[in-house]
Scaffold this motif. Structure first.
Motif, PDB file in Angstrom:
ATOM      1  N   PHE A  15       0.817  -1.214   0.000  1.00  0.00           N
ATOM      2  CA  PHE A  15       0.000   0.000   0.000  1.00  0.00           C
ATOM      3  C   PHE A  15       0.850   1.263   0.000  1.00  0.00           C
ATOM      4  O   PHE A  15       0.351   2.349  -0.290  1.00  0.00           O
ATOM      5  CB  PHE A  15      -0.931   0.015   1.219  1.00  0.00           C
ATOM      6  N   ALA A  16       2.119   1.151   0.324  1.00  0.00           N
ATOM      7  CA  ALA A  16       2.985   2.325   0.436  1.00  0.00           C
ATOM      8  C   ALA A  16       3.232   2.975  -0.925  1.00  0.00           C
ATOM      9  O   ALA A  16       3.175   4.195  -1.057  1.00  0.00           O
ATOM     10  CB  ALA A  16       4.306   1.943   1.094  1.00  0.00           C
ATOM     11  N   LEU A  17       3.500   2.195  -1.944  1.00  0.00           N
ATOM     12  CA  LEU A  17       3.792   2.742  -3.264  1.00  0.00           C
ATOM     13  C   LEU A  17       2.579   3.458  -3.864  1.00  0.00           C
ATOM     14  O   LEU A  17       2.709   4.602  -4.311  1.00  0.00           O
ATOM     15  CB  LEU A  17       4.310   1.642  -4.184  1.00  0.00           C
ATOM     16  N   PRO A  18       1.390   2.849  -3.874  1.00  0.00           N
ATOM     17  CA  PRO A  18       0.226   3.591  -4.381  1.00  0.00           C
ATOM     18  C   PRO A  18      -0.067   4.856  -3.562  1.00  0.00           C
ATOM     19  O   PRO A  18      -0.451   5.892  -4.126  1.00  0.00           O
ATOM     20  CB  PRO A  18      -0.929   2.597  -4.267  1.00  0.00           C
ATOM     21  N   PHE A  21       2.353   7.517  -4.775  1.00  0.00           N
ATOM     22  CA  PHE A  21       1.928   8.054  -6.075  1.00  0.00           C
ATOM     23  C   PHE A  21       0.725   8.968  -5.938  1.00  0.00           C
ATOM     24  O   PHE A  21       0.643  10.004  -6.590  1.00  0.00           O
ATOM     25  CB  PHE A  21       1.620   6.919  -7.056  1.00  0.00           C
ATOM     26  N   LEU A  22      -0.213   8.603  -5.099  1.00  0.00           N
ATOM     27  CA  LEU A  22      -1.386   9.446  -4.870  1.00  0.00           C
ATOM     28  C   LEU A  22      -0.982  10.783  -4.266  1.00  0.00           C
ATOM     29  O   LEU A  22      -1.472  11.838  -4.682  1.00  0.00           O
ATOM     30  CB  LEU A  22      -2.383   8.731  -3.954  1.00  0.00           C
ATOM     31  N   ALA A  23      -0.069  10.764  -3.325  1.00  0.00           N
ATOM     32  CA  ALA A  23       0.401  12.004  -2.707  1.00  0.00           C
ATOM     33  C   ALA A  23       1.089  12.900  -3.733  1.00  0.00           C
ATOM     34  O   ALA A  23       0.871  14.117  -3.758  1.00  0.00           O
ATOM     35  CB  ALA A  23       1.349  11.696  -1.552  1.00  0.00           C
ATOM     36  N   LEU A  24       1.913  12.314  -4.593  1.00  0.00           N
ATOM     37  CA  LEU A  24       2.571  13.100  -5.639  1.00  0.00           C
ATOM     38  C   LEU A  24       1.565  13.664  -6.638  1.00  0.00           C
ATOM     39  O   LEU A  24       1.693  14.799  -7.109  1.00  0.00           O
ATOM     40  CB  LEU A  24       3.614  12.249  -6.362  1.00  0.00           C
ATOM     41  N   ALA A  29      -1.362  18.391  -8.717  1.00  0.00           N
ATOM     42  CA  ALA A  29      -2.622  19.055  -9.034  1.00  0.00           C
ATOM     43  C   ALA A  29      -2.728  20.393  -8.318  1.00  0.00           C
ATOM     44  O   ALA A  29      -3.191  21.386  -8.896  1.00  0.00           O
ATOM     45  CB  ALA A  29      -3.802  18.159  -8.669  1.00  0.00           C
ATOM     46  N   VAL A  30      -2.288  20.460  -7.085  1.00  0.00           N
ATOM     47  CA  VAL A  30      -2.334  21.714  -6.326  1.00  0.00           C
ATOM     48  C   VAL A  30      -1.391  22.732  -6.952  1.00  0.00           C
ATOM     49  O   VAL A  30      -1.747  23.903  -7.119  1.00  0.00           O
ATOM     50  CB  VAL A  30      -1.973  21.464  -4.843  1.00  0.00           C
TER      51      VAL A  30
END
Length: 95
Positions: A15-18, A21-24, A29-30
């Motif tokens: 779960f760490a890698l996804p 990627f979601l955080a990046l 987007a911000v």
């Protein structure tokens, strides 16, 4: 007991890698939104300076104009379709 803790730690890795990627993606987007807001503010600044000068050419008194003067002194260099004389013909509204 330490074997269980070790297995739980290993179970979290898929779960760490996804999550990274979601955080990046969210961070990207911000940053894109901030760039868009800054670009729109710059566009509005240039449009208001252009309005100020167009109304000046029409003989409208400074206190009745709807734009604003080039108070940042950047329009001649950074605004598209601006003449090089914007800074020299700069006027301030008198209230």
């Amino acid at each position: 007991m330490s074997r269980e803790r070790e297995l739980r730690g290993l179970a979290a890795w898929p779960f760490a890698l996804p999550a990274a990627f979601l955080a990046l993606f969210v961070l990207g987007a911000v940053q894109q939104t901030e760039r868009e807001v800054a670009a729109e503010a710059h566009r509005q600044y240039c449009a208001s300076v252009a309005t100020w000068h167009a109304e000046a050419r029409q003989g409208i008194a400074p206190e009745h104009r709807t734009g604003h003067p080039d108070y940042d002194g950047i329009a001649a260099e950074q605004c598209p379709n601006s003449s090089g004389t914007l800074n020299s013909s700069r006027q301030l509204a008198s209230y």
